[in-house]
Scaffold this active site. Structure first.
Site: not given
Ligand code: DHB
Ligand code: FE
Length: 284
Positions: A12, A59, A193, A240
């Site tokens: 997302h 978030h 991530h 997540e």
């Molecule tokens: C990013 C990824 C995410 O899942 C998020 O909620 C906010 C930022 C990113 O890769 O920048």
């Molecule tokens: Fe996210």
């Protein structure tokens, strides 16, 4: 009775929404990513459900950090795109399905999962970016959407196994709704991530591939992955991915039904700070 026809899994990343909204989707950086969703957009056009049950995470947008429900179901008639600091995304408002959402709340709470009932909420990129990836830029989303928000932002967060069992309860809830609705369930967020600290920028392609293999073919094994493994291997925001297990737990094969069919699988790095993963599974 209502039934679940398919599940969709997708990342997302907020920058994907910005790329679409700012007309950058055919730029060389973004082109390969959007290409991976071409099949999916056509498939969704050809297989538009009556309702999408969309598992995502807020978030710290609708709930701030003052109140953090573990599981929250959106029972409202509509949900506005949230202002996450740059104004709301220029995307359609989300039409809900209060009757089905209320039925699911009733059924799932009686199956001993405590849900927070939400009658007013703005939806952030966690929900709108998956819709954009799957639908492009329509003037209205193709069907009503029930937002289902999971806390993956502040510990303690639910385990993969609890998410998987919750998906099973949601399947029973949907199948006991007394209208012949075709429902898709989407699990969103991920993949590996980490957005902060010394390991910011971490991507683990091996973990992501193994997670998708297990999710598809051995979902109980995927559900048994402990939190610490996500954090160590997929980064702090890789957690997540437990949301994908809710959608997977709602599929027929793990509830005494026929094997599922993999229609599409896609993986791409990079998108902003994140590895993007995507799959579609169909019930037969
Ligand atoms: C990013 C990824 C995410 O899942 C998020 O909620 C906010 C930022 C990113 O890769 O920048
Ligand atoms: Fe996210």
């Amino acid at each position: 009775m209502a039934h679940i026809s398919a599940s969709v899994y997708t990342s997302h990343v907020p920058a994907i929404g910005a790329a679409l909204d700012l007309g950058k989707s055919s730029e060389p950086y973004w082109q390969p990513l959007f290409k991976g969703y071409e099949y999916s957009k056509q498939w969704l056009k050809d297989n538009t459900p009556d309702v999408i049950f969309l598992v995502y995470n807020d978030h710290a947008t609708a709930f701030s950090l003052d109140f953090i429900p573990t599981f929250a179901i959106g029972c409202a008639a509509e949900f506005q795109p949230a202002d996450e600091g740059w104004g709301p995304r220029p995307v359609p408002k989300v039409q809900g399905h209060p009757e089905l959402a209320s039925h699911i709340a009733q059924s799932v709470i009686q199956q001993d999962f405590d849900l927070t009932i939400v009658n007013k909420m703005d939806v952030d990129h966690g929900l709108t970016v998956p819709l954009s990836l799957m639908c492009g830029q329509p003037s209205a989303w193709p069907c009503p959407v029930i937002p289902f928000a999971v806390n993956v932002v502040q510990y303690p967060i639910p385990s993969g196994n609890r998410c998987f069992q919750l998906g099973r309860a949601i399947q029973r809830a949907i199948q006991s709704f007394d209208e012949p609705l075709n429902v898709q369930i989407w699990g969103t967020g991920g993949m590996s991530h980490q957005l902060q600290g010394p390991r910011a920028g971490l991507i683990n392609k091996e973990f992501d591939a193994r997670f998708m293999d297990l999710l598809i073919a051995s979902p109980e094994e995927a559900a048994a992955i402990p939190h610490i493994n996500y954090v160590r291997e997929a980064g702090s925001e890789g957690i997540e991915l437990v949301m994908w297990l809710i959608a997977r737990g709602a599929m027929a094969d793990v509830n005494g039904g026929a094997p599922v069919e993999l229609l599409h699988r896609f993986y791409h790095v990079p998108a902003s700070n994140t590895a993007v993963g995507h799959a579609i599974l169909k019930n037969n």
